[in-house]
Design an enzyme around this catalytic site. Structure first.
Site, PDB file in Angstrom:
ATOM      1  N   LYS A 304      -0.384  -5.341   6.956  1.00  0.00           N
ATOM      2  CA  LYS A 304       1.055  -5.043   6.443  1.00  0.00           C
ATOM      3  C   LYS A 304       2.117  -5.884   7.056  1.00  0.00           C
ATOM      4  O   LYS A 304       2.005  -6.576   8.046  1.00  0.00           O
ATOM      5  CB  LYS A 304       1.543  -3.598   6.716  1.00  0.00           C
ATOM      6  CG  LYS A 304       0.583  -2.583   5.900  1.00  0.00           C
ATOM      7  CD  LYS A 304       1.321  -2.455   4.501  1.00  0.00           C
ATOM      8  CE  LYS A 304       0.473  -1.614   3.680  1.00  0.00           C
ATOM      9  NZ  LYS A 304       0.832  -0.103   3.673  1.00  0.00           N
ATOM     10  N   ARG A 339      -7.709   2.799   5.444  1.00  0.00           N
ATOM     11  CA  ARG A 339      -7.849   1.827   4.185  1.00  0.00           C
ATOM     12  C   ARG A 339      -7.698   0.547   4.815  1.00  0.00           C
ATOM     13  O   ARG A 339      -6.576  -0.018   5.425  1.00  0.00           O
ATOM     14  CB  ARG A 339      -6.948   2.263   3.357  1.00  0.00           C
ATOM     15  CG  ARG A 339      -7.039   1.578   2.038  1.00  0.00           C
ATOM     16  CD  ARG A 339      -6.027   2.019   1.001  1.00  0.00           C
ATOM     17  NE  ARG A 339      -5.943   1.418  -0.186  1.00  0.00           N
ATOM     18  CZ  ARG A 339      -5.238   0.052  -0.674  1.00  0.00           C
ATOM     19  NH1 ARG A 339      -4.465  -0.156   0.390  1.00  0.00           N
ATOM     20  NH2 ARG A 339      -5.281  -0.510  -1.673  1.00  0.00           N
TER      21      ARG A 339
END
Length: 369
Positions: A304, A339
């Site tokens: 991210k 995830r």
């Protein structure tokens, strides 16, 4: 005057001490909590805080205003709730320890892999490699949700994801579909998917909740502030932790009202979706709180943008170290499902973490009772 209550675990310990009475297993995982902050919020502001241990929690809960007492009792019960395994087709995924979900993007514009798996053969090979490396679930996505990404027509999205789902399901994998569109959910479930991962928390498509309820499949409800095409807009929080908690609870309640069974709901705080770096860090440091909602938790932090922001603007494909650090943070918080893009490395980190937590391998008897 509106009151709300939150029970946040703040004392996490490395080993099982429940027999000593000073720590409890958090949501049935390998993580134990010994101290809890009970926080009363009034009209959006923190009004009062109490510190409690498992043996003093009843006393603290007895001091709460009547309008929040029932919610507090439910949150306390949820924190100690052991979730049953997920039955995903022929696969059983235990939730008493961290599990790894491998990301399979079949989009040409993914933020992290730039369409490397858009070709069906490449997607099949990558799915097989992730299953072999230890992924419990393969999450197939056909629409990029990065900031600024263009919306994809559902027909094109179905064309992208169905071949990948069929290939992964044929090799015996438990397959999830990452979509916010009801028609894509239906096509994916028909093709062999057994779980739906909706980044909009079933708010984007008015038919989505009906599809999930009628199919009886598990669903991940993620928090994102945007209600239209842009999931990242509208991220203005009085308190990111409590605001996201409250919104996830609202979306969970709407799913229950739509006929979705509580045992089929998983929750995701939506790291990186309409949240600043400070918001993301606050949420990550408060992850144990979300067990109070009473559902298994998923965490998606792999590669991210926040990792780049904390590491000299490292590119997405150079964020493995940060991704592992955040995955371990999630494991320490009792997150059940991670995830990730980098399955082999995350599985290895999980296995080492699990060994450190295993009472059969480490004697925790010298810890104070």
């Amino acid at each position: 005057m509106t009151d709300s209550i939150y029970i946040r675990p703040i004392g996490l310990v490395p080993g099982p001490q429940s027999e000593h009475g000073n720590a409890i297993p958090l949501a049935g995982t390998m993580v134990y909590a010994s101290r809890f902050a009970v926080i009363l919020r009034r009209d959006g502001e923190i009004a009062e805080r109490w510190l409690a241990a498992p043996e003093t929690m009843a006393e603290v809960l007895g001091q709460l205003p009547d309008e929040v007492a029932g919610d507090a009792e439910q949150q306390w019960a949820n924190l100690t709730l052991a979730h049953p395994a997920l039955e995903l087709g022929s696969r059983t995924v235990r939730l008493d320890q961290p599990q790894v979900m491998g990301i399979l993007n079949v989009t040409p514009d993914s933020f992290s892999d730039g369409g490397a798996h858009a070709d069906p053969d490449a997607a099949r090979e990558h799915a097989a490699a992730m299953v072999e490396a230890g992924a419990s679930i393969i999450d197939v996505g056909g629409e990029s949700t990065r900031p600024g990404a263009k919306a994809v027509w559902e027909g094109d999205e179905i064309e992208r994801v169905v071949p990948a789902i069929e290939a992964a399901a044929a090799m015996g994998a438990a397959v999830s579909i990452d979509t916010r569109k009801a028609a894509v959910m239906e096509a994916a479930l028909d093709a062999g998917a057994v779980l739906v991962n909706d980044v909009s928390g079933l708010t984007h498509d008015p038919r989505s909740a009906e599809v999930i309820a009628s199919r009886g499949c598990p669903v991940v409800l993620m928090h994102a502030p945007g209600s239209g095409q842009d999931l990242h807009e509208g991220g203005d929080y009085a308190n990111p932790v409590f605001d996201v908690f409250d919104e996830l609870r609202r979306r969970r309640d709407e799913a229950l009202e739509a006929g979705i069974d509580a045992s089929r709901i998983l929750l995701d705080p939506g790291i990186g979706f309409g949240k600043s770096l400070a918001d993301n860090l606050a949420l990550l440091n408060a992850l144990p709180l979300f067990h109070a909602l009473g559902h298994p938790l998923m965490l998606g932090v792999s590669r991210k943008r926040m990792i780049g922001a904390l590491s000299n603007e490292a590119d997405a494909d150079a964020r493995l170290g940060g991704s592992i650090a955040l995955a371990v943070k999630g494991m320490d918080a009792g997150i059940q499902l991670l995830r990730v893009h980098d399955v082999p490395e995350t599985v290895q980190a999980r296995n080492v973490w699990r060994g450190l937590r295993d009472a059969a391998l480490t004697d925790f008897g010298d810890l104070p009772a």
